[in-house]
Design a protein around this motif. Structure first.
Motif, PDB file in Angstrom:
ATOM      1  N   GLU A  32      38.619  20.296  81.193  1.00 23.41           N
ATOM      2  CA  GLU A  32      39.532  19.625  82.132  1.00 23.41           C
ATOM      3  C   GLU A  32      39.614  18.117  81.904  1.00 23.41           C
ATOM      4  O   GLU A  32      40.663  17.518  82.081  1.00 23.41           O
ATOM      5  N   ASP A  33      38.504  17.491  81.519  1.00 27.97           N
ATOM      6  CA  ASP A  33      38.481  16.031  81.348  1.00 27.97           C
ATOM      7  C   ASP A  33      38.541  15.614  79.873  1.00 27.97           C
ATOM      8  O   ASP A  33      38.191  14.486  79.521  1.00 27.97           O
ATOM      9  N   ALA A  34      39.004  16.513  79.011  1.00 29.58           N
ATOM     10  CA  ALA A  34      39.041  16.237  77.562  1.00 29.58           C
ATOM     11  C   ALA A  34      39.964  15.064  77.241  1.00 29.58           C
ATOM     12  O   ALA A  34      40.878  14.738  78.000  1.00 29.58           O
ATOM     13  N   THR A  35      39.692  14.463  76.077  1.00 27.59           N
ATOM     14  CA  THR A  35      40.573  13.413  75.571  1.00 27.59           C
ATOM     15  C   THR A  35      41.269  13.919  74.314  1.00 27.59           C
ATOM     16  O   THR A  35      40.755  14.780  73.599  1.00 27.59           O
ATOM     17  N   PHE A  36      42.463  13.362  74.062  1.00 25.00           N
ATOM     18  CA  PHE A  36      43.258  13.754  72.907  1.00 25.00           C
ATOM     19  C   PHE A  36      43.925  12.503  72.356  1.00 25.00           C
ATOM     20  O   PHE A  36      44.526  11.734  73.109  1.00 25.00           O
ATOM     21  N   VAL A  37      43.797  12.296  71.042  1.00 23.57           N
ATOM     22  CA  VAL A  37      44.494  11.211  70.360  1.00 23.57           C
ATOM     23  C   VAL A  37      45.395  11.875  69.327  1.00 23.57           C
ATOM     24  O   VAL A  37      44.913  12.538  68.415  1.00 23.57           O
ATOM     25  N   ASN A  38      46.719  11.697  69.497  1.00 30.43           N
ATOM     26  CA  ASN A  38      47.623  12.336  68.549  1.00 30.43           C
ATOM     27  C   ASN A  38      47.703  11.540  67.251  1.00 30.43           C
ATOM     28  O   ASN A  38      47.076  10.487  67.107  1.00 30.43           O
ATOM     29  N   ARG A  39      48.480  12.006  66.316  1.00 24.96           N
ATOM     30  CA  ARG A  39      48.527  11.389  64.989  1.00 24.96           C
ATOM     31  C   ARG A  39      49.181  10.021  64.976  1.00 24.96           C
ATOM     32  O   ARG A  39      49.129   9.316  63.977  1.00 24.96           O
ATOM     33  N   PHE A  40      49.770   9.634  66.099  1.00 23.34           N
ATOM     34  CA  PHE A  40      50.383   8.310  66.221  1.00 23.34           C
ATOM     35  C   PHE A  40      49.514   7.344  67.025  1.00 23.34           C
ATOM     36  O   PHE A  40      49.936   6.240  67.344  1.00 23.34           O
ATOM     37  N   GLY A  41      48.302   7.785  67.385  1.00 20.70           N
ATOM     38  CA  GLY A  41      47.382   6.932  68.118  1.00 20.70           C
ATOM     39  C   GLY A  41      47.588   6.940  69.622  1.00 20.70           C
ATOM     40  O   GLY A  41      47.028   6.103  70.324  1.00 20.70           O
ATOM     41  N   HIS A  42      48.355   7.883  70.153  1.00 21.67           N
ATOM     42  CA  HIS A  42      48.573   7.997  71.603  1.00 21.67           C
ATOM     43  C   HIS A  42      47.371   8.706  72.216  1.00 21.67           C
ATOM     44  O   HIS A  42      47.084   9.857  71.867  1.00 21.67           O
ATOM     45  N   TYR A  43      46.685   8.040  73.135  1.00 26.07           N
ATOM     46  CA  TYR A  43      45.475   8.549  73.782  1.00 26.07           C
ATOM     47  C   TYR A  43      45.815   9.055  75.174  1.00 26.07           C
ATOM     48  O   TYR A  43      46.487   8.357  75.946  1.00 26.07           O
ATOM     49  N   VAL A  44      45.336  10.262  75.493  1.00 24.70           N
ATOM     50  CA  VAL A  44      45.455  10.787  76.854  1.00 24.70           C
ATOM     51  C   VAL A  44      44.131  11.431  77.250  1.00 24.70           C
ATOM     52  O   VAL A  44      43.341  11.825  76.400  1.00 24.70           O
ATOM     53  N   ARG A  45      43.913  11.528  78.568  1.00 25.69           N
ATOM     54  CA  ARG A  45      42.702  12.169  79.099  1.00 25.69           C
ATOM     55  C   ARG A  45      43.115  13.222  80.114  1.00 25.69           C
ATOM     56  O   ARG A  45      43.948  12.968  80.984  1.00 25.69           O
ATOM     57  N   GLY A  46      42.500  14.398  79.992  1.00 22.92           N
ATOM     58  CA  GLY A  46      42.719  15.492  80.932  1.00 22.92           C
ATOM     59  C   GLY A  46      43.705  16.518  80.406  1.00 22.92           C
ATOM     60  O   GLY A  46      44.655  16.180  79.697  1.00 22.92           O
ATOM     61  N   VAL A  47      43.470  17.774  80.765  1.00 25.09           N
ATOM     62  CA  VAL A  47      44.311  18.873  80.293  1.00 25.09           C
ATOM     63  C   VAL A  47      45.759  18.666  80.704  1.00 25.09           C
ATOM     64  O   VAL A  47      46.679  18.882  79.907  1.00 25.09           O
ATOM     65  N   GLU A  48      45.987  18.251  81.933  1.00 23.43           N
ATOM     66  CA  GLU A  48      47.359  18.038  82.392  1.00 23.43           C
ATOM     67  C   GLU A  48      48.081  17.021  81.509  1.00 23.43           C
ATOM     68  O   GLU A  48      49.235  17.223  81.126  1.00 23.43           O
ATOM     69  N   ALA A  49      47.404  15.949  81.151  1.00 22.90           N
ATOM     70  CA  ALA A  49      48.008  14.918  80.294  1.00 22.90           C
ATOM     71  C   ALA A  49      48.209  15.429  78.872  1.00 22.90           C
ATOM     72  O   ALA A  49      49.201  15.077  78.218  1.00 22.90           O
ATOM     73  N   ILE A  50      47.296  16.257  78.383  1.00 16.44           N
ATOM     74  CA  ILE A  50      47.433  16.834  77.039  1.00 16.44           C
ATOM     75  C   ILE A  50      48.668  17.737  76.988  1.00 16.44           C
ATOM     76  O   ILE A  50      49.475  17.658  76.065  1.00 16.44           O
ATOM     77  N   ILE A  51      48.840  18.565  78.002  1.00 19.17           N
ATOM     78  CA  ILE A  51      50.017  19.434  78.069  1.00 19.17           C
ATOM     79  C   ILE A  51      51.279  18.584  78.204  1.00 19.17           C
ATOM     80  O   ILE A  51      52.281  18.834  77.515  1.00 19.17           O
ATOM     81  N   LYS A  52      51.230  17.581  79.068  1.00 16.60           N
ATOM     82  CA  LYS A  52      52.396  16.710  79.277  1.00 16.60           C
ATOM     83  C   LYS A  52      52.788  15.980  77.988  1.00 16.60           C
ATOM     84  O   LYS A  52      53.973  15.742  77.736  1.00 16.60           O
TER      85      LYS A  52
END
Length: 144
Positions: A32-52
Motif C-alpha cells: 500500500e505504501d510502495a514507491t514507484f519511479v518511472n523511466r522519466f524520473g516521476h516519483y509517486v508513493r502509494g498504490v493509488e498513486a501508482i495506478i493513477k
C-alpha cells in the motif's frame, strides 16, 4: 488473484498485469505504501498513486503496448526482503505518438514478504541510453 510466493514471481506478474492493461492487478503487486519511479524520473508513493500514474497511459499511448521481462538477479537481504534486477523491453504500437517502437529499461525492485506473500515495496525503472547522446538504445546494441 495475484499470489507471489517468491520474489521472482513479481517478474511474471508485472509483465502479465502490464500486458493485460489491468491496472488493478498491476496495483496489487505493490504494498500500500510502495514507491514507484518511472523511466522519466516521476516519483509517486502509494498504490493509488501508482495506478493513477499508469491508468491514463494504458488507456491511450500504451493501450497496445507489451512488456517482456528477463530476470537478472535476486539478492536476498533477509528471509523477508530481497532486491531484484530485471530487464524490461517495452514494445509500443500505433497508439503511441512516435509510432511503433521498442524501449529497453533496467528495473530495480525491492520486495518484502508479509504473511507468505511477496509484494513490491519500491521500484525504479531506468531507460537504457547512449551516454554520449542520451538517445534511448536497445540492449542488443542497436542505437550505438
Amino acid at each position: 488473484m495475484i499470489q507471489m510466493r517468491r520474489p521472482e514471481d513479481a517478474l511474471y506478474e508485472f509483465q502479465t498485469a502490464w500486458n493485460s492493461h489491468d491496472m488493478e492487478s498491476f496495483g496489487a503487486l505493490f504494498h500500500e505504501d510502495a514507491t514507484f519511479v518511472n523511466r522519466f524520473g516521476h516519483y509517486v508513493r502509494g498504490v493509488e498513486a501508482i495506478i493513477k500514474l499508469h491508468a491514463p497511459i494504458h488507456a491511450t499511448i500504451y493501450s497496445d503496448s507489451a512488456l517482456e521481462n528477463e530476470l537478472i538477479d535476486v539478492v536476498p537481504i533477509r528471509d523477508d526482503a530481497a532486491v531484484m534486477h530485471f530487464w524490461s523491453r517495452l514494445t509500443v504500437g500505433a497508439a503511441h505518438p512516435s509510432g511503433p517502437h521498442a524501449v529497453d529499461t533496467l528495473i530495480l525492485a525491492v520486495l518484502t514478504r508479509e504473511v507468505d506473500e511477496w509484494r513490491i515495496k519500491a521500484l525504479e525503472n531506468v531507460t537504457l541510453a547512449n551516454p554520449r547522446t542520451g538517445e534511448a538504445v536497445l540492449r542488443d546494441g542497436r542505437g550505438f
